[in-house]
Design a protein around this motif. Structure first.
Motif, PDB file in Angstrom:
ATOM      1  N   GLY A 168      15.449   1.597 -17.538  1.00  0.00           N
ATOM      2  CA  GLY A 168      15.032   2.014 -18.876  1.00  0.00           C
ATOM      3  C   GLY A 168      13.573   2.395 -18.936  1.00  0.00           C
ATOM      4  N   ALA A 169      12.712   1.605 -18.271  1.00  0.00           N
ATOM      5  CA  ALA A 169      11.280   1.904 -18.292  1.00  0.00           C
ATOM      6  C   ALA A 169      10.979   3.215 -17.581  1.00  0.00           C
ATOM      7  CB  ALA A 169      10.509   0.757 -17.656  1.00  0.00           C
ATOM      8  N   VAL A 170      11.626   3.460 -16.457  1.00  0.00           N
ATOM      9  CA  VAL A 170      11.413   4.707 -15.727  1.00  0.00           C
ATOM     10  C   VAL A 170      11.857   5.902 -16.573  1.00  0.00           C
ATOM     11  CG1 VAL A 170      12.207   6.066 -13.754  1.00  0.00           C
ATOM     12  CG2 VAL A 170      11.497   3.689 -13.428  1.00  0.00           C
ATOM     13  N   THR A 171      12.992   5.770 -17.247  1.00  0.00           N
ATOM     14  CA  THR A 171      13.508   6.872 -18.061  1.00  0.00           C
ATOM     15  C   THR A 171      12.589   7.190 -19.229  1.00  0.00           C
ATOM     16  OG1 THR A 171      15.782   6.264 -17.467  1.00  0.00           O
ATOM     17  CG2 THR A 171      15.482   7.671 -19.407  1.00  0.00           C
ATOM     18  N   MET A 172      12.142   6.158 -19.929  1.00  0.00           N
ATOM     19  CA  MET A 172      11.354   6.378 -21.140  1.00  0.00           C
ATOM     20  C   MET A 172       9.912   6.759 -20.838  1.00  0.00           C
ATOM     21  SD  MET A 172      13.603   5.978 -23.388  1.00  0.00           S
ATOM     22  CE  MET A 172      15.233   5.264 -23.544  1.00  0.00           C
ATOM     23  N   PHE A 173       9.285   6.041 -19.903  1.00  0.00           N
ATOM     24  CA  PHE A 173       7.853   6.242 -19.682  1.00  0.00           C
ATOM     25  C   PHE A 173       7.567   7.240 -18.571  1.00  0.00           C
ATOM     26  CE2 PHE A 173       4.081   4.942 -17.211  1.00  0.00           C
ATOM     27  CZ  PHE A 173       3.106   5.290 -18.128  1.00  0.00           C
ATOM     28  N   LEU A 174       8.140   7.010 -17.402  1.00  0.00           N
ATOM     29  CA  LEU A 174       7.770   7.812 -16.245  1.00  0.00           C
ATOM     30  C   LEU A 174       8.345   9.226 -16.312  1.00  0.00           C
ATOM     31  CD1 LEU A 174       6.068   7.338 -13.741  1.00  0.00           C
ATOM     32  CD2 LEU A 174       8.138   6.774 -12.478  1.00  0.00           C
ATOM     33  N   ALA A 183       0.825  -1.207   0.000  1.00  0.00           N
ATOM     34  CA  ALA A 183       0.000   0.000   0.000  1.00  0.00           C
ATOM     35  C   ALA A 183       0.859   1.258   0.000  1.00  0.00           C
ATOM     36  CB  ALA A 183      -0.936  -0.008   1.208  1.00  0.00           C
ATOM     37  N   VAL A 184       1.862   1.290   0.865  1.00  0.00           N
ATOM     38  CA  VAL A 184       2.727   2.473   0.943  1.00  0.00           C
ATOM     39  C   VAL A 184       3.509   2.653  -0.354  1.00  0.00           C
ATOM     40  CG1 VAL A 184       4.689   3.498   2.131  1.00  0.00           C
ATOM     41  CG2 VAL A 184       2.874   2.395   3.445  1.00  0.00           C
ATOM     42  N   GLY A 185       4.040   1.558  -0.897  1.00  0.00           N
ATOM     43  CA  GLY A 185       4.802   1.663  -2.138  1.00  0.00           C
ATOM     44  C   GLY A 185       3.968   2.169  -3.296  1.00  0.00           C
ATOM     45  N   LEU A 186       2.732   1.680  -3.404  1.00  0.00           N
ATOM     46  CA  LEU A 186       1.868   2.132  -4.485  1.00  0.00           C
ATOM     47  C   LEU A 186       1.454   3.588  -4.314  1.00  0.00           C
ATOM     48  CD1 LEU A 186      -0.418  -0.982  -5.060  1.00  0.00           C
ATOM     49  CD2 LEU A 186       1.449  -0.151  -6.496  1.00  0.00           C
ATOM     50  N   VAL A 187       1.266   4.025  -3.075  1.00  0.00           N
ATOM     51  CA  VAL A 187       0.934   5.436  -2.848  1.00  0.00           C
ATOM     52  C   VAL A 187       2.098   6.328  -3.278  1.00  0.00           C
ATOM     53  CG1 VAL A 187       0.523   7.172  -1.062  1.00  0.00           C
ATOM     54  CG2 VAL A 187      -0.765   5.037  -1.041  1.00  0.00           C
ATOM     55  N   VAL A 188       3.324   5.913  -2.953  1.00  0.00           N
ATOM     56  CA  VAL A 188       4.499   6.688  -3.380  1.00  0.00           C
ATOM     57  C   VAL A 188       4.577   6.737  -4.904  1.00  0.00           C
ATOM     58  CG1 VAL A 188       7.015   6.771  -3.354  1.00  0.00           C
ATOM     59  CG2 VAL A 188       5.763   6.215  -1.262  1.00  0.00           C
ATOM     60  N   LEU A 189       4.366   5.577  -5.555  1.00  0.00           N
ATOM     61  CA  LEU A 189       4.386   5.549  -7.016  1.00  0.00           C
ATOM     62  C   LEU A 189       3.276   6.422  -7.592  1.00  0.00           C
ATOM     63  CD1 LEU A 189       5.474   4.386  -9.671  1.00  0.00           C
ATOM     64  CD2 LEU A 189       3.925   2.442  -9.353  1.00  0.00           C
ATOM     65  N   GLN A 190       2.109   6.371  -6.971  1.00  0.00           N
ATOM     66  CA  GLN A 190       0.988   7.196  -7.426  1.00  0.00           C
ATOM     67  C   GLN A 190       1.320   8.675  -7.342  1.00  0.00           C
ATOM     68  OE1 GLN A 190      -2.445   7.944  -4.792  1.00  0.00           O
ATOM     69  NE2 GLN A 190      -3.661   6.844  -6.325  1.00  0.00           N
ATOM     70  N   LEU A 191       1.880   9.099  -6.225  1.00  0.00           N
ATOM     71  CA  LEU A 191       2.234  10.513  -6.070  1.00  0.00           C
ATOM     72  C   LEU A 191       3.267  10.932  -7.115  1.00  0.00           C
ATOM     73  CD1 LEU A 191       2.448  10.814  -2.176  1.00  0.00           C
ATOM     74  CD2 LEU A 191       0.631  11.655  -3.671  1.00  0.00           C
ATOM     75  N   PHE A 213       2.908  13.677 -14.411  1.00  0.00           N
ATOM     76  CA  PHE A 213       1.962  13.794 -15.514  1.00  0.00           C
ATOM     77  C   PHE A 213       1.054  15.015 -15.378  1.00  0.00           C
ATOM     78  CE2 PHE A 213       3.326   9.526 -16.268  1.00  0.00           C
ATOM     79  CZ  PHE A 213       3.111   9.301 -17.614  1.00  0.00           C
ATOM     80  N   ALA A 214       0.685  15.406 -14.168  1.00  0.00           N
ATOM     81  CA  ALA A 214      -0.260  16.510 -13.984  1.00  0.00           C
ATOM     82  C   ALA A 214       0.432  17.844 -13.753  1.00  0.00           C
ATOM     83  CB  ALA A 214      -1.198  16.209 -12.809  1.00  0.00           C
ATOM     84  N   TRP A 215       1.550  17.847 -13.065  1.00  0.00           N
ATOM     85  CA  TRP A 215       2.202  19.101 -12.706  1.00  0.00           C
ATOM     86  C   TRP A 215       2.669  19.908 -13.918  1.00  0.00           C
ATOM     87  CZ3 TRP A 215       7.778  19.744 -12.863  1.00  0.00           C
ATOM     88  CH2 TRP A 215       8.195  20.996 -12.399  1.00  0.00           C
ATOM     89  N   PRO A 216       3.329  19.290 -14.935  1.00  0.00           N
ATOM     90  CA  PRO A 216       3.742  20.117 -16.081  1.00  0.00           C
ATOM     91  C   PRO A 216       2.568  20.798 -16.772  1.00  0.00           C
ATOM     92  CG  PRO A 216       4.867  18.005 -16.113  1.00  0.00           C
ATOM     93  CD  PRO A 216       3.798  17.898 -15.073  1.00  0.00           C
ATOM     94  N   GLY A 217       1.433  20.070 -16.928  1.00  0.00           N
ATOM     95  CA  GLY A 217       0.283  20.689 -17.576  1.00  0.00           C
ATOM     96  C   GLY A 217      -0.332  21.801 -16.753  1.00  0.00           C
ATOM     97  N   ALA A 218      -0.349  21.629 -15.428  1.00  0.00           N
ATOM     98  CA  ALA A 218      -0.931  22.663 -14.565  1.00  0.00           C
ATOM     99  C   ALA A 218      -0.073  23.918 -14.542  1.00  0.00           C
ATOM    100  CB  ALA A 218      -1.096  22.116 -13.145  1.00  0.00           C
TER     101      ALA A 218
END
Length: 352
Positions: free
Chosen positions: A267-273, A46-54, A60-65
Motif C-alpha cells: 500500500g505504501a509503495v502504491t500510494m507514495f512511491l 548499502a546496496v538495498g538503499l542505493v537501489v531504493l534511491q535510484l 520523482f525526477a524523471w517525469p519532471g525532466a
C-alpha cells in the motif's frame, strides 16, 4: 549386588553410540544458527538503499525532466477552414503535443475551458489569434501555451486572457500542488499506524474515517483560510480532501488485514512511491510521459488532486471521473477489510 546403571542402558542410535569428537574446544554451532557477518549486513544495507534511491530518483525526477504536452486538449475557435489549417500547423510544429477540438466561437471555447474539457483555446479573428488559458487548471500549462502558439504564428506573441485564473495569493498554483504530497503521506501514515497499534479491525476503520473527516476540515481550513491556495465552498473542498485521505488509508488497512505486513508495504509503495510522482499535481497529467500520466490519474494522489481543482476553481466541473476513481479505491479497502473479517485473509497483523 550393587546397582549398575550402565547394565540397564537401552542401546541407542548410531549417532548416540558414536564416539565424541576429540578436542577440548566448544562444539561447532549449526550453520543455520551462525550469525550473519556484520560486513555482509552492511553491504546488503548499502546496496538495498542505493537501489531504493535510484528508484525514487527515477520516479520523482524523471517525469519532471520529460515534462511536455502529450495530447493536451485545447480548442480552436473560428471558421472551419481556418481552424483546420491551424490544427495542421500545430501538429507539424509539435507532433503529438495537442488534441485540438474545433468550436464555433469564443463562447464555446470558454465553456469547454470552464467545464475542464480543455486547458486553453485559440480564438481566431480579423485582428489575429488570441489565446485563452486557465491557470487554475495548471499554471505550468498556462505559462507554456503562449510559446507553442507563437511558434505557429510566425514567432509573434499573441494576446493572452486567463479565463479561470489561479488565486491571487497563489498565482502559480504552488500551494495546491505542494499540498498533495503531505496529504498523501499523512493518509498513508494513518493507515499504517492504525494497522500496527489498533488491534480491532472495526476500530481501525472507524479511526480511518475519523482522521479523513478531521484532516479534510483542518487541511482545507489551512489551505483556503491562510495559504490562499483554494477557493470555492469550504465544505465541498473539505469533502474532496477527506475522500483523498480515505482513498489512501483505507486500502492500506485492507491490504494489511488480508496480506499481513507485506500489505502495508504494498500500500505504501502504491500510494507514495508510485502514485505521488505520477499524480501531475504540480503540472498536469498530460505533461507526463505516457502511459504514466494516465496511470497517475487512476491512483488516489492524481485523482484527489484533480478533484480538488475541480471543486475549488471550476464549480465541480470535471469531477465525475475523479470521484469514481477515489470511490473505487475506498471500496477496495472496504472489500478487503470485509474479506479479512470473514476469515479470508492470508495473514493477520498483530498490534505492536
Amino acid at each position: 549386588m550393587p546397582y549398575n546403571a550402565s547394565e540397564e542402558r537401552t542401546p541407542g542410535t548410531a549417532e548416540e553410540m558414536a564416539p565424541a569428537e576429540s578436542g577440548s574446544g566448544p562444539e561447532t554451532a549449526p550453520r543455520s544458527a551462525r550469525p550473519t557477518s556484520p560486513v555482509r549486513i552492511a553491504a546488503a544495507v548499502a546496496v538495498g538503499l542505493v537501489v531504493l534511491q535510484l528508484l525514487m530518483v527515477t520516479l520523482f525526477a524523471w517525469p519532471g525532466a520529460r515534462s511536455e504536452p502529450r495530447d493536451l486538449p485545447i480548442a480552436v475557435a473560428g471558421a472551419p477552414a481556418e481552424a483546420s489549417a491551424l490544427a495542421d500547423r500545430l501538429e507539424r510544429a509539435h507532433p503529438g503535443a495537442f488534441t485540438v477540438h474545433a468550436v464555433a466561437d469564443e463562447a464555446a471555447a470558454r465553456a469547454r475551458i470552464e467545464d475542464r474539457r480543455d486547458y486553453g483555446a485559440i480564438v481566431l479573428g480579423p485582428a489575429g489569434p488570441r489565446l485563452l488559458t486557465a491557470s487554475a487548471a495548471s499554471a505550468t500549462v498556462a505559462q507554456s501555451l503562449p510559446r507553442y502558439v507563437a511558434a505557429v504564428h510566425e514567432g509573434r506573441p499573441v494576446p493572452v486572457v486567463d479565463v479561470v485564473p489561479a488565486p491571487a495569493d497563489d498565482p502559480r498554483g504552488a500551494g495546491l500542488g505542494g499540498a498533495v504530497l503531505p496529504l498523501v503521506m499523512t493518509g498513508m501514515f494513518s493507515g499504517i499506524f492504525l494497522t500496527l497499534f489498533v488491534p480491532r479491525l472495526r476500530l481501525r476503520l472507524a479511526g480511518a474515517a475519523l482522521f479523513a473527516a478531521l484532516g479534510g476540515l483542518a487541511a482545507t481550513g489551512l489551505l483556503q483560510g491562510w495559504v490562499g491556495a483554494l477557493s470555492g465552498p469550504y465544505a465541498v473542498d473539505a469533502g474532496a480532501v477527506a475522500l483523498l485521505l480515505l482513498a489512501v488509508n483505507l486500502p492500506i488497512i485492507g491490504l494489511a488485514a488480508v496480506l499481513g505486513r507485506p500489505g502495508i508495504v504494498l500500500g505504501a509503495v502504491t500510494m507514495f512511491l508510485i502514485g505521488n510522482p505520477l499524480s501531475g499535481a504540480t503540472s498536469a497529467p498530460e505533461l507526463l510521459p505516457q502511459p504514466w500520466g494516465t496511470l497517475g490519474r487512476l491512483l488516489p494522489p492524481g485523482a484527489g488532486g484533480n478533484l480538488l481543482r475541480s471543486t475549488a476553481f471550476f464549480d465541480g466541473n470535471g469531477a465525475g471521473g475523479h470521484l469514481v476513481v477515489l470511490g473505487a479505491w475506498i471500496a477496495l479497502g472496504a472489500v478487503l477489510s470485509a474479506a479479512s473479517g470473514l476469515g479470508l485473509g492470508l495473514g493477520r497483523t498483530r498490534a505492536a
